[in-house]
Design an enzyme around this catalytic site. Structure first.
Site, PDB file in Angstrom:
ATOM      1  N   TYR A 114      -8.459  -2.197   3.876  1.00  0.00           N
ATOM      2  CA  TYR A 114      -7.551  -1.772   4.942  1.00  0.00           C
ATOM      3  C   TYR A 114      -6.520  -0.766   4.436  1.00  0.00           C
ATOM      4  CZ  TYR A 114      -9.363  -5.082   8.367  1.00  0.00           C
ATOM      5  OH  TYR A 114     -10.165  -5.744   9.264  1.00  0.00           O
ATOM      6  N   ALA A 115      -5.965  -0.987   3.262  1.00  0.00           N
ATOM      7  CA  ALA A 115      -4.939  -0.085   2.720  1.00  0.00           C
ATOM      8  C   ALA A 115      -5.468   1.343   2.605  1.00  0.00           C
ATOM      9  CB  ALA A 115      -4.462  -0.590   1.366  1.00  0.00           C
ATOM     10  N   GLU A 137       1.587  -9.220   9.860  1.00  0.00           N
ATOM     11  CA  GLU A 137       1.999  -7.976  10.512  1.00  0.00           C
ATOM     12  C   GLU A 137       1.168  -6.846   9.953  1.00  0.00           C
ATOM     13  OE1 GLU A 137       3.411  -4.431  10.316  1.00  0.00           O
ATOM     14  OE2 GLU A 137       5.376  -5.192   9.754  1.00  0.00           O
TER      15      GLU A 137
END
Length: 188
Positions: A114-115, A137
């Site tokens: 994801y990063a 979050e």
């Protein structure tokens, strides 16, 4: 404080229900399709997000105030894939429920999958004797919509055990997020 290994994570989860449901290995395939991995890793545990999301919206043009948060700033969504608008964020919760030992602190880091797509996960530390589902979050830092997949890996939890128990745990303090079940908004 030392970081704890897969052996310790397995023992604490199987004998003391530290993580439920618990996956002793790394799951990388589901229904014959590759997924973002979850489960036990060498020195951590990769958690999944559930299929319930709160997506940030600016429909009401209000100011975000952590002391007086307006829940109308979010749109509730349930599904296998959450699309986060550009430069926005969404909240979710883990599939896994945690029960943190009194001598342990847990730190959450994002997964590189994801990063590398500009999606950042943020979670404050899980304090000693905190229990519940973790509110996650996700920030979409890109100018494009971004996907989060429910029931797949989204973040890694690292477990640090102290050489002594703390004097006052999260449970002792009566922490305001103790025992949270769903996606939990700010409390002040």
């Amino acid at each position: 404080m030392t970081i704890k290994s897969d052996k310790w994570i397995k023992k604490m989860s199987q004998e003391y229900n530290m993580i439920e449901p618990f996956e002793a290995g790394q799951i990388k395939v589901s229904n014959n399709q590759k997924i973002v991995s979850y489960g036990t890793s060498s020195y951590g545990y990769d958690v999944r997000c559930a299929d319930e999301f709160k997506i940030f919206t600016n429909i009401n043009s209000s100011i975000v105030d952590p002391k007086n948060f307006n829940d109308k700033n979010f749109v509730d969504f349930k599904g296998d894939v959450c699309i986060i608008p550009p430069n926005s964020f969404a909240l979710a919760r883990t599939v896994e429920k945690f029960k943190i030992p009194r001598d342990t602190l847990v730190v959450c880091l994002g997964k590189s999958t994801y990063a590398r797509c500009g999606i950042i996960v943020n979670v404050t530390p899980l304090e000693p004797e905190w229990e519940g589902y973790v509110t996650l979050e996700f920030s979409n830092t890109t100018p494009l919509p971004a996907k989060i997949y429910a029931n797949e890996g989204v973040a890694q939890m690292l477990f640090f055990q102290s050489d002594e128990e703390c004097e006052t745990s999260y449970a002792d303090k009566g922490g305001k997020y103790q025992g949270q079940v769903g996606v939990t908004l700010p409390k002040c």
